[in-house]
Write an enzyme that holds these catalytic residues in place. Structure first.
Site, PDB file in Angstrom:
ATOM      1  CD  GLU A   2      -2.611  -7.780   2.194  1.00  0.00           C
ATOM      2  OE1 GLU A   2      -2.248  -6.594   2.038  1.00  0.00           O
ATOM      3  OE2 GLU A   2      -3.334  -8.151   3.131  1.00  0.00           O
ATOM      4  N   GLY A  12       0.484  -5.117   0.643  1.00  0.00           N
ATOM      5  CA  GLY A  12      -0.636  -5.086  -0.289  1.00  0.00           C
ATOM      6  C   GLY A  12      -0.277  -5.624  -1.661  1.00  0.00           C
ATOM      7  CD  GLU A  68       1.294  -5.864   5.152  1.00  0.00           C
ATOM      8  OE1 GLU A  68       2.128  -6.774   5.378  1.00  0.00           O
ATOM      9  OE2 GLU A  68       0.604  -5.813   4.121  1.00  0.00           O
ATOM     10  CB  ALA A  82      -0.865  -0.022   1.249  1.00  0.00           C
TER      11      ALA A  82
HETATM   12  N1  3HC Z   1       4.582   3.490   0.222  1.00  0.00           N
HETATM   13  C1  3HC Z   1       5.079   4.721  -0.060  1.00  0.00           C
HETATM   14  N2  3HC Z   1       6.358   4.962  -0.349  1.00  0.00           N
HETATM   15  C2  3HC Z   1       7.181   3.909  -0.350  1.00  0.00           C
HETATM   16  C3  3HC Z   1       6.747   2.608  -0.065  1.00  0.00           C
HETATM   17  C4  3HC Z   1       5.374   2.411   0.213  1.00  0.00           C
HETATM   18  N3  3HC Z   1       4.872   1.211   0.472  1.00  0.00           N
HETATM   19  N4  3HC Z   1       7.797   1.774  -0.157  1.00  0.00           N
HETATM   20  C5  3HC Z   1       8.847   2.526  -0.480  1.00  0.00           C
HETATM   21  N5  3HC Z   1       8.493   3.818  -0.598  1.00  0.00           N
HETATM   22  C6  3HC Z   1       9.339   4.943  -0.986  1.00  0.00           C
HETATM   23  C7  3HC Z   1      10.410   5.232   0.056  1.00  0.00           C
HETATM   24  O1  3HC Z   1       9.936   6.103   1.044  1.00  0.00           O
HETATM   25  C8  3HC Z   1      11.498   5.856  -0.790  1.00  0.00           C
HETATM   26  O2  3HC Z   1      11.129   7.192  -1.022  1.00  0.00           O
HETATM   27  P1  3HC Z   1      12.253   8.314  -1.167  1.00  0.00           P
HETATM   28  O3  3HC Z   1      13.095   7.907  -2.321  1.00  0.00           O
HETATM   29  O4  3HC Z   1      11.472   9.554  -1.367  1.00  0.00           O
HETATM   30  O5  3HC Z   1      13.012   8.290   0.131  1.00  0.00           O
HETATM   31  C9  3HC Z   1      11.371   5.128  -2.126  1.00  0.00           C
HETATM   32  O6  3HC Z   1      10.069   4.544  -2.125  1.00  0.00           O
HETATM   33  C10 3HC Z   1      12.372   4.017  -2.317  1.00  0.00           C
HETATM   34  O7  3HC Z   1      12.340   3.187  -1.172  1.00  0.00           O
HETATM   35  P2  3HC Z   1      13.684   2.621  -0.521  1.00  0.00           P
HETATM   36  O8  3HC Z   1      14.671   3.696  -0.365  1.00  0.00           O
HETATM   37  O9  3HC Z   1      13.268   1.857   0.682  1.00  0.00           O
HETATM   38  O10 3HC Z   1      14.171   1.646  -1.673  1.00  0.00           O
HETATM   39  P3  3HC Z   1      14.829   0.218  -1.600  1.00  0.00           P
HETATM   40  O11 3HC Z   1      15.065  -0.205  -2.985  1.00  0.00           O
HETATM   41  O12 3HC Z   1      15.954   0.234  -0.622  1.00  0.00           O
HETATM   42  O13 3HC Z   1      13.724  -0.750  -0.964  1.00  0.00           O
HETATM   43  C11 3HC Z   1      11.534  -1.741  -0.723  1.00  0.00           C
HETATM   44  C12 3HC Z   1      12.557  -1.045  -1.665  1.00  0.00           C
HETATM   45  C13 3HC Z   1      12.097  -3.108  -0.290  1.00  0.00           C
HETATM   46  C14 3HC Z   1      10.271  -1.916  -1.464  1.00  0.00           C
HETATM   47  C15 3HC Z   1      11.354  -0.866   0.546  1.00  0.00           C
HETATM   48  O14 3HC Z   1      11.059   0.448   0.132  1.00  0.00           O
HETATM   49  C16 3HC Z   1      10.251  -1.309   1.447  1.00  0.00           C
HETATM   50  O15 3HC Z   1      10.448  -2.203   2.251  1.00  0.00           O
HETATM   51  N6  3HC Z   1       9.063  -0.659   1.352  1.00  0.00           N
HETATM   52  C17 3HC Z   1       7.976  -0.860   2.248  1.00  0.00           C
HETATM   53  C18 3HC Z   1       7.258  -2.138   1.971  1.00  0.00           C
HETATM   54  C19 3HC Z   1       6.095  -2.282   2.912  1.00  0.00           C
HETATM   55  O16 3HC Z   1       6.198  -2.101   4.106  1.00  0.00           O
HETATM   56  N7  3HC Z   1       4.938  -2.661   2.363  1.00  0.00           N
HETATM   57  C20 3HC Z   1       3.748  -2.811   3.139  1.00  0.00           C
HETATM   58  C21 3HC Z   1       2.998  -1.524   3.148  1.00  0.00           C
HETATM   59  S1  3HC Z   1       1.607  -1.568   4.199  1.00  0.00           S
HETATM   60  C22 3HC Z   1       0.446  -2.417   3.317  1.00  0.00           C
HETATM   61  O17 3HC Z   1       0.723  -2.857   2.249  1.00  0.00           O
HETATM   62  C23 3HC Z   1      -0.879  -2.537   3.965  1.00  0.00           C
HETATM   63  C24 3HC Z   1      -1.740  -3.525   3.235  1.00  0.00           C
HETATM   64  O18 3HC Z   1      -1.688  -4.759   3.921  1.00  0.00           O
HETATM   65  C25 3HC Z   1      -3.152  -3.075   3.182  1.00  0.00           C
END
Ligand code: 3HC
Ligand code: NAI
Length: 690
Positions: A108, A105, A128, A66
């Site tokens: 998912e 997500g 998450e 998400a």
């Molecule tokens: N939402 C918004 N922005 C995100 C994001 C997300 N899910 N994931 C990454 N970003 C942004 C980062 O803030 C960063 O922004 P910036 O360049 O402005 O600082 C940019 O994307 C690049 O991210 P990273 O620097 O972390 O890049 P990497 O290549 O090192 O890592 C990644 C990539 C492994 C995808 C890592 O970003 C990550 O772990 N992201 C989060 C994944 C996550 O937690 N997903 C679950 C979200 S909650 C959800 O899905 C709820 C659902 O169940 C309903």
């Protein structure tokens, strides 16, 4: 090709509708991605030329989850549930084609597809929990149906990213692709059509969850196994409850449980703190006055002076990533000792099964030693880690100035000395920087990078990137006593030491901070580090409790006694003798002891830290409030779910903290004088996080 919207297109390749998402940087499920998926899938279903549908992404990754930045804002566009409904009920098979990471997500979405194919380098996970959440789009109900309950419990409570081969083994994906994911997924889709394979809906696959029905032991044991690691966090337990629901309830009821618990978590402070931490952790790497394009120096060889506690640990960081390190000591004997300790550390890690013995040798080969500083003349980065003594450090830097390469980075690991003064002993103060590692340096993630008055942008930019490459979280700070982390720590130490004289006992203070979420309190921490650090028998005059303890040969854990008494397993126990020492000391100083409640202990220990944070910001010693939080979470064990001192202070209310400080200042003096910047922030209602 049909453009669906700004981030989505639909191509038809040999009767397969290929929906491509392209929303950099990570294809997060923002409103337009959801809309693109929704319309794209509907269009592909309507199209008579399409018999199967592939969902694939451009850029570095499949959908990474998400869009976290949308949380808490007005929802726009179709909900993820609506999109998933369309997908799962599609009369044509949908295949998720995964590269990079399918996370949260994103996974998912893949789980509502009928089939999943991934390249070997791909990883899948439901992280998450690291945002204080649980998968809120059916992940907790679908994942165990594919991978089984134990594996699902591990994945949702740790957030691990499972490599594609393991995904295949566990049933999470159906097929591995060679590197041509598009071609392979189209071929896979055609195979599914030609073999008339069923529309596999994960929600209907029940064998693996049914196998765990009635097995309460499984959940009990699992909870026990993660108890210590997850102390204080709400999300791991809520994730477990969702998996329990997947086992014990029909799918749709399980979804309701997931929904209710997701809403509880997302509206709570823990998740707010953990989401804040996610962005803060990325922001800390950005330095406003240093352009991203700054040309970096190539760090191919590192030199470290001093192979003691810190030098040895620092060397391991570089050896771990294959960068050769030369350690320089005062004598061969000390050098051998230092290198011997490094080997022992690696061997211990190997004994625990974390690295192989070959890996130990490979890393040791990166480490060499010398007793002459001249051996560092061709290194790109030199880190001084000798005793904390200004004259000695100055002597070393003036020698370095004579022998180091022109553009070598000259760094000091000092924890308190003035880096500008050290830099001035060289003709190149612009090359001098502080690299303040934390002990144990091979384990602790935090690195304070200390910018001297003259440190060049190139040296800073190179140090920041290098820190990331060796797995550290670096925060750029300015030169001031204790820099940022220890300067704030000093506030807590001072108050804790005053509190034991005023009536609280060391274990009461430690307990209050432990319950707050710190791994240990200040007195247990002092016992661990050793009370005799910096203590001198000759000059000791019983002027502090610590001195008296040392005079009584209570040096901490290592001597079996300190603030606590330790049993043979190093379990700490309160000690009446310490209570007596404190009481007598307070009596002699005519300090009246009183009952002190937990709440007061917390305020006394934490509020002055927050106040100091404001002073640090005011002086420009930290770039942003969230950098201070990153330092305290990564370096000092501030619980992530409390967001760090500045985030926590905001939750309490800076106005309340200011009033408390003002009252305390009236009664107890300048230790509590509020920072003028805190007064301004409260007075003008400034948002320090914007
Ligand atoms: N939402 C918004 N922005 C995100 C994001 C997300 N899910 N994931 C990454 N970003 C942004 C980062 O803030 C960063 O922004 P910036 O360049 O402005 O600082 C940019 O994307 C690049 O991210 P990273 O620097 O972390 O890049 P990497 O290549 O090192 O890592 C990644 C990539 C492994 C995808 C890592 O970003 C990550 O772990 N992201 C989060 C994944 C996550 O937690 N997903 C679950 C979200 S909650 C959800 O899905 C709820 C659902 O169940 C309903
Ligand atoms: P240490 O006493 O364990 O190691 C210092 C080493 O430097 C010794 O092995 C000594 O023989 C060597 N040394 C002294 N003079 C030398 C010289 N002229 N040439 C080569 N080697 C020489 O000290 P420690 O704890 O490793 O501290 C080193 C530095 O790191 C200090 O500045 C300290 O403030 C800082 N620091 C220490 C932390 C800790 O927790 N120990 C944490 C963060 C920083």
């Amino acid at each position: 090709m049909t453009a669906i919207n700004d981030v989505t297109k639909l191509d038809i390749i040999e009767n397969v509708g290929v929906i491509t998402l392209n929303s950099p940087p990570v294809n997060a499920l923002s409103a337009n991605v959801r809309e693109g998926l929704d319309i794209g899938v509907k269009k592909a279903i309507e199209n008579n030329d399409v018999q199967a549908i592939v969902i694939i992404c451009e850029g570095r990754t499949f959908i990474a989850g998400a869009d976290i930045s949308e949380f808490g804002k007005e929802p726009k566009g179709p909900s993820l549930f609506e999109v998933q409904d369309v997908m799962e009920n599609s009369p044509k098979p949908i295949i998720a084609a995964i590269h990079g990471t399918a996370l949260g997500g994103g996974l998912e979405v893949a789980l509502t597809c009928h089939y999943r194919i991934a390249v070997k380098s791909a990883k899948c996970g439901l992280p998450e929990v690291n945002l204080g959440l649980l998968p809120g789009a059916g992940g907790t109900q679908r994942l165990p149906r594919l991978v089984g309950v134990e594996q699902a419990l591990k994945m949702v409570t740790s957030g691990i990213h499972l490599p594609a081969e393991q995904c295949l083994k566990s049933g999470l994906i159906d097929k591995l692709s060679s590197d041509d994911l598009l071609n392979d997924s189209v071929s896979f889709a055609k195979e599914i059509i030609s073999e008339n394979q069923p529309l596999k809906k994960v929600r209907d696959i029940n064998e693996k969850v049914e196998a765990a029905k009635g097995n309460d032991e499984l959940f009990k044991n699992f909870r026990k196994s993660i108890e210590r690691k997850t102390r204080g966090f709400l999300a791991p337990e809520y994730n477990i409850q969702c998996i329990e629901a997947a086992v014990n309830k029909p799918f749709d009821e399980g979804i309701k449980v997931e929904r209710d618990l997701f809403i509880k978590l997302i509206s709570g402070n823990q998740s707010a703190a953990q989401r804040y931490f996610f962005f803060a952790q990325r922001q800390v790497a950005k330095i406003p006055d240093i352009p991203k394009e700054t040309e970096l120096l190539d760090i191919k060889k590192v030199g470290i002076i001093g192979a003691g506690t810190m030098g040895g640990g620092i060397a391991m960081n570089f050896a771990n990533v294959g960068i050769p390190v030369t350690l320089v000591e005062r004598s061969q004997e000390r050098l051998d000792k230092g290198i011997g300790i490094i080997r022992k550390n690696y061997e211990n890690t190997a004994a625990k099964g974390r690295i192989t013995l070959e890996e130990v040798e490979k890393r040791m080969q990166c480490i060499s030693g010398n007793i002459s500083i001249d051996s560092l003349s061709d290194t790109d980065l030199i880190i001084e880690a000798v005793f904390e003594n200004m004259d000695l450090k100055k002597e070393i830097f003036s020698k370095l100035d004579l022998i180091a390469k022109d553009n070598a980075i000259l760094a000091t690991n000092t924890s308190a000395l003035d880096i500008n003064e050290i830099a001035e002993t060289t003709k190149r103060p612009e090359n001098v920087i502080g690299l303040h590692f934390f002990s144990p340096a091979n384990v602790m993630r935090l690195l304070e990078i200390v910018r001297g008055e003259k440190t060049s942008k190139q040296i800073i930019a190179t140090s920041m990137v290098l820190a990331k490459n060796i797995g550290k979280t670096a925060a750029l700070v300015g030169v001031c006593p204790g820099f940022v982390g220890n300067r704030i720590l000093a506030q807590r130490q001072r108050e804790a030491n005053k509190l034991i004289l005023e009536g609280a006992l060391p274990w009461e203070i430690d307990d209050a901070l432990f319950e707050f979420g710190f791994p240990m309190g200040p007195f247990a921490m002092s016992d661990l580090a050793g009370l005799d650090i910096g203590w001198d028998k000759e000059t000791s005059r019983g002027e502090t409790i610590r001195e008296i303890l040392c005079e009584n040969e209570r040096f901490g854990q290592k001597s079996g006694k300190g603030f606590y008494i330790y049993d043979e397993n190093r379990n700490k126990l309160p000690d009446n003798d310490v209570e007596k020492i404190i009481q007598e000391f307070a009596e002699n100083k005519q300090i009246k002891r009183r009952e002190i409640e937990k709440d007061e202990i917390l305020k006394r220990c934490l509020y002055p830290m927050i106040n100091e944070g404001f002073k640090i910001l005011d002086e420009g010693m930290a770039i942003r409030a969230s950098d201070i939080d990153i330092i305290w979470i990564n370096g000092y064990g501030w619980p992530i779910y409390e967001g760090g001192p500045m985030f926590y202070g905001n939750l309490i209310g800076y106005d309340k903290i200011l009033s408390w400080l003002q009252e305390m200042e009236k009664e107890h003096g300048s230790d509590f004088s509020p920072s003028p910047y805190l007064e301004k922030v409260v007075g003008e209602k400034i948002n320090i996080f914007s």
